[in-house]
Each structure stands twice: as C-alpha cells, then as structure tokens.
Scaffold this motif. Structure first.
Motif, PDB file in Angstrom:
ATOM      1  N   LYS A  31       0.978  -0.640  -0.197  1.00  0.00           N
ATOM      2  CA  LYS A  31       0.052   0.341  -0.332  1.00  0.00           C
ATOM      3  C   LYS A  31       0.977   1.195   0.293  1.00  0.00           C
ATOM      4  O   LYS A  31       0.291   2.680  -0.097  1.00  0.00           O
ATOM      5  N   GLN A  32       2.259   1.168  -0.044  1.00  0.00           N
ATOM      6  CA  GLN A  32       3.068   1.791   0.219  1.00  0.00           C
ATOM      7  C   GLN A  32       3.741   2.383  -1.005  1.00  0.00           C
ATOM      8  O   GLN A  32       5.132   2.794  -1.212  1.00  0.00           O
ATOM      9  N   GLY A  33       3.756   1.673  -1.806  1.00  0.00           N
ATOM     10  CA  GLY A  33       4.476   1.550  -3.209  1.00  0.00           C
ATOM     11  C   GLY A  33       5.760   0.726  -2.808  1.00  0.00           C
ATOM     12  O   GLY A  33       6.463   0.410  -3.862  1.00  0.00           O
ATOM     13  N   ILE A  34       5.839  -0.507  -1.804  1.00  0.00           N
ATOM     14  CA  ILE A  34       7.030  -1.375  -1.611  1.00  0.00           C
ATOM     15  C   ILE A  34       6.453  -3.183  -1.856  1.00  0.00           C
ATOM     16  O   ILE A  34       5.656  -3.268  -1.095  1.00  0.00           O
ATOM     17  N   GLY A  35       6.395  -2.857  -3.094  1.00  0.00           N
ATOM     18  CA  GLY A  35       6.207  -4.664  -3.147  1.00  0.00           C
ATOM     19  C   GLY A  35       7.495  -5.512  -3.131  1.00  0.00           C
ATOM     20  O   GLY A  35       8.595  -6.099  -3.508  1.00  0.00           O
TER      21      GLY A  35
END
Ligand code: F0G
Length: 345
Positions: free
Chosen positions: A283-287
């Motif tokens: 959700k914070q762009g960290i996959g």
C-alpha cells in the motif's frame, strides 16, 4: 568499472577480492521511510531492487568473483529459490557452469524462472531445503564444484555491505535492524558489517540485531527463547514464506552470537502476520515477497522504544506471483464496453 552506477563496489577496499569483480551493479538499494503504527522512525531497505530481485546478489558478486579468482569452472548451491536465481545470473555473466538443487514444488515461480532462463542446471529433489543443502555440500566436495551457499564466507563478505549502506544512507547507525532469518547467513553478515564500522570508528554502537523467523520454521527463535547458542532442527518446516522454509539453518550459531552480543532478539511471526505486513508495504508502493515482510511483521509485534529502526526487505514481490494471487484475489472480468466498465469505476 561501473560508470555512474552506485554499487556495493563503492566499498571495494573492504571486500576480499583481487581481480576485477563480476558485477551486475548490485547494491545501492533504496532506504525508504515508511508510515507504520510504531512510535519510531521506520525505514525499509529494499533489497528486492537488486538485479535478480534479492539481497543474494550482494553475496554472489563477491562469491562468483572468488570462484573465477580461484580458477573454478563450476559453481553449485542448494536453494529455496533466490540463491539459485542470483547464482544463475552471476555465473552466466562470468561464464561459469551452475548447478542448483531445489526442494521440488516448494520454490516460488519467479525464482525458478530466473534459474532456468539464466542457464543453470536445475535439479529438483524430493526433499526439503535442508536435505538439498546436505546433498550439495557432499556433491560439491566430490565433484570439485565451488559451493555458493552461505557457508561460503565470501558470500557473507558481500552481504555485510547492507550495514555499510544503511549507515551511509542514514548518516548514523539505527537503534535496531530487523532481518528475516532462514539459513541465518544474512543477519550474521549484516552484524559483521556493523562490527567493522565500529572497529573503524564510523559508529559507536552496534544496532540491536533482531532476527525474525516464520512460526513454522523457527529453530533459531526456539534456541533464543531457551537462551541457547545452538539449535534443535525443525524436522518439517512449513510457511507461506518459502524463502525461509528452513529447519536446520547452517549459520545458526553465528546468528545467535550476533543477536546476543548486540543485545537484540529473535522473534517469530505467523503466516497471517507476514501477509498483513506484505500488504501494508504494498500500500506504500513497496512490493516484496512474503519472507521479506517478516521483518516488518516482527517490528509490529514488538513494543520497543527505538528511535530509528531499519527493516530489511529481502526480496521482490515478483518473485512469488502465485502467493500474491492467492492473497490478493483475481481481477474482475467484464465485456469490452464502456457501460460495463463504468459500473465498476
Ligand atoms: N529472505 C529471502 C527473500 C530469502 O530468499 C532468504 C534466504 C532469506 C530471507 C533468509 O536469509 O538464509 O541468510 O537467513 N533464501 C535462501 C535461498 C535460503 O536459497 O534463496 P538467510
């Protein structure tokens, strides 16, 4: 060597190689500030952004360079996936033959795809990682293959640069570093990096090293809770985080030493907690892949009074697409017309 790329070879004077390194421009990964419900400044070191998508590349650039330096023609490893992907990539780059032993059916698809495409000879054994490692150690000895598991000290030399980068990026040492633990090489390597920094006078104190294991594969957690310095193996390790599905970690003693002497600890997290932390990062762009999220999952369970904390995210989201589809569902499918689509927006 590498143009304007910032790589871990920035620290070459602290790495034990004598020839030009085999590099794919590894290291130099981002340290992201993240917003989580913890009373501390929390950062995620995204090792999934290395060339093969995991921290293993830091070890392989050094380990494969060493193989060339020693005149070896073939390298080998057992792996839950990432080590094999990375070794396949670096040995392709170096022109070495690569042999890989994997636990059949238990390696995430992205990792297997990498090992295959980069040309390793991939052998899937009917048995788990611990069995594969035992076998590959014996076979390497018999066949003269250069073993690139984390029993190889040069792997750990490369991985210690995670500590160097963290201090470079923060400008100081954090209070604690949370590390996913499987075979326990990485936490030992990062600890060694901090030791060297302290010895050289760059930092005063070593951060608390906090190892995080999956509940179903937790031999080091158990040893820690009992105050021991060696482990009882877990016979049939099981976790959604297949990367750390390991019952008899070879670097357990080193890892426990890192934990005890830094006044850290070892935590365990459930598969549910891992998936929840993975989604929180997404959700914070960290996959990240599941094993990687265990470090944050550990932090969220821990009520500590740290000021600055770093969680190591060890591998990329794309490594395990099947897990992602299981936990995030499938897309809605509709006919190809505007009104159908507009209903969904
Ligand atoms: N996270 C990921 C994504 C990993 O692939 C691994 C280890 C770990 C954490 C644990 O690191 O073993 O140094 O404690 N993967 C190995 C492999 C075992 O074969 O790829 P460790």
């Amino acid at each position: 060597l590498d143009g304007n790329n910032v790589t871990l070879w920035k620290y070459r004077s602290l790495l034990p190689v004598r020839i030009e390194p085999v590099t794919l421009f590894e290291g130099g990964t981002p340290l992201y500030p993240v917003d989580v419900d913890v009373d501390a400044r929390v950062f995620v070191k995204h090792e999934g952004l290395n060339p093969s998508g995991s921290f293993k590349d830091r070890g392989m650039t050094v380990g494969v360079t060493k193989a060339l330096e020693l005149g070896m023609k073939s390298v080998a490893c057992a792996s839950t996936g990432n080590t094999s992907a990375s070794m396949a990539m670096y040995s392709a780059r170096a022109g070495l033959r690569a042999y890989v032993l994997l636990p059949s059916g238990k390696v995430a698809l992205g990792k297997l795809a990498q090992a295959m495409m980069h040309g390793a000879r991939v052998i899937a054994i009917r048995g788990n990682f611990d069995v594969a490692l035992k076998l590959v150690r014996e076979i390497s000895e018999r066949k003269g293959l250069y073993l690139l598991n984390s029993v190889n000290p040069f792997r750990l030399e490369g991985q210690k640069t995670i500590a160097f980068e963290i201090v470079d990026q923060l400008g100081h040492a954090p209070d604690a570093v949370f590390v996913p633990v499987g075979n326990a090489g990485n936490i030992s390597a990062i600890y060694k990096g901090f030791l060297e920094l302290r010895e050289a006078g760059y930092i005063d104190e070593i951060p608390k090293m906090i190892g995080v294991q999956a509940e179903g594969a937790n031999p080091i957690y158990r040893a820690f809770v009992e105050g021991k310095d060696s482990i009882e193996p877990v016979e049939n390790p099981e976790t959604i985080a297949t990367a750390i599905r390991i019952g008899a970690p070879v670097n357990a003693r080193k890892a426990l030493r890192a934990v005890y002497s830094s006044k850290g600890k070892v935590l365990q997290v459930s598969d549910e907690e891992i998936v929840s932390a993975q989604k929180m990062l997404a959700k914070q762009g960290i996959g990240v892949e599941p094993a990687s999220a265990s470090s944050l999952a550990g932090l969220l369970k821990e009520d500590s009074d740290f000021d600055t904390v770093v969680c190591i995210a060890t591998g990329n989201l794309l490594k395990d697409p099947e897990e992602v589809m299981r936990v995030s569902g499938t897309p809605v499918e509709v006919d190809a017309n505007i009104s159908e689509i507009e209903r969904l927006i």
